[in-house]
Design an enzyme around this catalytic site. Structure first.
Site, PDB file in Angstrom:
ATOM      1  CB  CYS A 232      -0.908  -0.004   1.226  1.00 53.42           C
ATOM      2  SG  CYS A 232      -1.892   1.506   1.348  1.00 53.42           S
TER       3      CYS A 232
ATOM      4  CB  CYS B  86      -2.205   4.552   4.148  1.00 52.76           C
ATOM      5  SG  CYS B  86      -3.617   3.797   3.329  1.00 52.76           S
TER       6      CYS B  86
END
Lengths: 211, 218
Positions: A108, A111
Site C-alpha cells: 500500500c 498508507c
C-alpha cells in the site's frame, strides 16, 4: 550531538507522547466518546486473536482442495469466510496466485492497507517508507533484501492497495510436499509468503515430515 | 494531495529492514493510540477516508519522521479539534471542560467482536453501467488534486489495461471531503513497469485499483 544526548532526547520525546496519549484517553473517556473496556477488546483482538495463521489455513486448503482453490479464485471473500475469517480490512478480498511464471507482491504505497482478518496487523517494514517507496519500482531489489532470488524469466506483479480491495498472495506449494496433510502444509505457509516478500517454507521445515 | 504519504517510486530511504521479534507495538502508548483510533472510527465521528486524509495532510517533514502511531495520534487529534469534539484547552488540561457533543454511536465492548467481524463493506448498487470493459486501454488523468485522492503520483498520465472490474464502490475522494458516498465503478488497472518507469524498468507490472473518475479511454 553525542549519541547519548540523542538517545536521551529520543526518550524524553517518547515520554512526552506517552503523557499526551494518556491525557487524550482520559479526556475522551470523560466526554463519553469511548468506553474504556472497548479499548481493551480492540487491542486483544488484534494482538492475540487474529494473525497470519488464519491466512495459512486458507492457502493450505487451496493446495489440497481444487474445488476450494476455484472458489478462492472466483470469490475470495466468500471462500475465506468459510473459515469464519471476515470483517474489518478484509471485506473485499482478492486472492492472487503465484505460478512458475508469475510472482505476486502486495503493498500500500499510500498508507498501510493490509488484509487484517487473514494476516492480522502488518509488520513495521510493510508500513515503512523503504518498502512502500521501492517495491513498485524495484521489486526484484526488494525481494533480494528478503533473500528471495527468482529466475530472470519470472514476471513480478505488484498489487498497490489503493482502494478497499485487500490482496492475499497464494504462494506455490513447495516441492516434495504432495503427500503432506493439510495440517502439515499450514506450517509451511509463512506470513511473508502471503505478502509476496517470501516463498512458502521448504518441506524440511515440518517436524517429522519427509525423510 | 501530493503529500508525504504518496511514497511510490521515491528513492533514498535505504533498505527494507525486518525486525527479529516483530512487536506489533513498540511502546505501550501505541496500543492506546491504536485502540482510541478504532474506537473513535467506530463511533461514526468520521469515516476511514477522512482519517486517511487527515494523516496525509500532516506536514511532510513530520509524516516522514514521526513514526507510524505518532502519525495516527496527530491525525486523530486534528480531526477531533476540527470537528469540535474537543478543544485545545481540554487537550492541555487532559480533562473535559465542557459538555460532550453527540456522536452517532458508542463503540461498546460487548458489541465490538460482532462489529469487527461484520466490517464495513463499501460495495454499492450501480446507478450507471460501467464505462470500461476488461482488456480496455485507459489513461489516468494527469491532475493535482489539493485534497484526498487515491491516485498515486506514479500512475498519473500513464496508460494501463483494465484487468478486473471490482464493482461499484464508495468513492474515497468524495467520502473524505464529506460529500457522501458517491459510489463509482472501481477497476484494477495493470500498468507495465516500462510505462511507469521507462524502458530500463524490470520485467514487472503494477496493478492499481482506480475509480472510474480517475480514468479516460485511450
Amino acid at each position: 550531538m553525542s549519541e547519548e544526548h540523542s538517545h536521551d532526547h529520543e526518550h524524553s520525546h517518547l515520554d512526552e507522547t506517552a503523557i499526551r496519549v494518556r491525557a487524550l484517553e482520559t479526556l475522551l473517556t470523560e466526554k463519553g466518546y469511548v468506553e474504556p473496556g472497548a479499548l481493551d477488546v480492540f487491542i486483544d483482538t488484534y494482538e492475540n486473536q487474529v494473525g497470519p495463521r488464519n491466512g495459512a489455513q486458507v492457502v493450505a486448503r487451496s493446495w489440497v482442495d481444487m474445488d476450494y482453490k476455484k472458489r478462492l479464485a472466483e470469490d475470495a471473500s466468500a471462500a475465506i469466510a468459510e473459515f469464519g475469517f471476515t470483517g474489518r480490512q478484509g471485506e473485499h478480498m482478492v486472492a492472487v496466485f503465484n505460478t512458475p511464471d508469475t510472482h505476486n507482491m502486495v503493498v500500500c504505497t499510500l498508507c498501510s492497507c493490509y488484509p487484517w482478518p487473514v494476516l492480522g496487523l502488518p509488520p513495521a517494514w510493510y508500513k515503512s517508507a523503504p518498502y512502500r517507496s521501492r517495491v513498485v519500482v524495484d521489486p526484484k531489489g526488494v525481494l533480494k533484501e528478503f533473500n528471495v532470488d527468482l529466475p530472470e524469466s519470472v514476471e513480478i506483479k505488484v498489487w498497490d492497495s489503493t482502494a478497499e480491495i485487500r490482496y492475499l498472495v497464494v504462494p506455490e506449494q513447495p516441492e516434495g510436499t504432495e503427500n503432506f496433510t493439510e495440517e502439515q502444509l499450514v506450517e509451511l505457509v509463512n506470513r511473508n509468503s502471503m505478502i509476496g516478500t517470501g516463498l512458502a517454507s521448504p518441506a524440511t521445515d515440518v517436524e517429522g515430515a519427509g525423510s | 494531495m501530493n503529500g508525504a504519504q504518496d511514497l511510490g517510486g521515491m528513492q533514498a530511504f535505504g533498505p527494507v529492514v525486518e525486525e527479529h521479534d516483530e512487536p506489533l507495538f513498540h511502546h505501550p502508548w501505541e496500543r492506546r493510540v491504536f485502540a482510541l483510533t478504532l474506537a473513535m472510527g467506530a463511533s461514526g465521528a468520521w469515516n476511514l477516508d477522512e482519517s486517511r486524509s487527515s494523516r496525509e495532510s500532516l506536514p511532510p517533514h513530520f509524516y516522514l519522521s514521526a513514526g507510524y502511531y505518532r502519525i495516527w495520534f496527530a491525525a486523530m487529534q486534528a480531526l477531533m479539534l476540527e470537528k469540535e469534539l474537543i478543544s485545545e484547552d481540554e487537550l492541555k488540561a487532559g480533562h473535559s471542560l465542557r459538555p460532550a457533543k453527540q456522536l452517532p454511536r458508542l463503540a461498546k465492548a460487548a458489541l465490538i467482536p460482532a462489529a469487527l467481524a461484520a466490517g464495513s463493506p463499501v460495495t454499492r448498487r450501480a446507478t450507471a453501467p460501467a464505462k470500461f470493459v476488461l482488456g480496455q486501454q485507459v489513461r489516468v488523468f494527469r491532475n493535482t488534486p489539493s485534497a484526498h485522492t487515491r491516485v498515486p503520483r506514479y500512475i498519473r498520465g500513464c496508460v494501463g489495461v483494465i484487468d478486473r472490474v471490482h464493482g461499484c464502490h464508495v468513492f474515497a475522494d468524495s467520502h473524505a471531503r464529506g460529500d457522501g458516498e458517491d459510489p463509482h465503478w472501481l477497476y484494477n488497472v495493470r500498468f507495465e513497469a516500462s510505462e511507469l518507469w521507462g524502458e530500463s524498468a524490470q520485467k514487472s507490472s503494477v496493478h492499481v485499483d482506480c475509480w472510474e473518475p480517475y480514468l479516460e479511454p485511450v
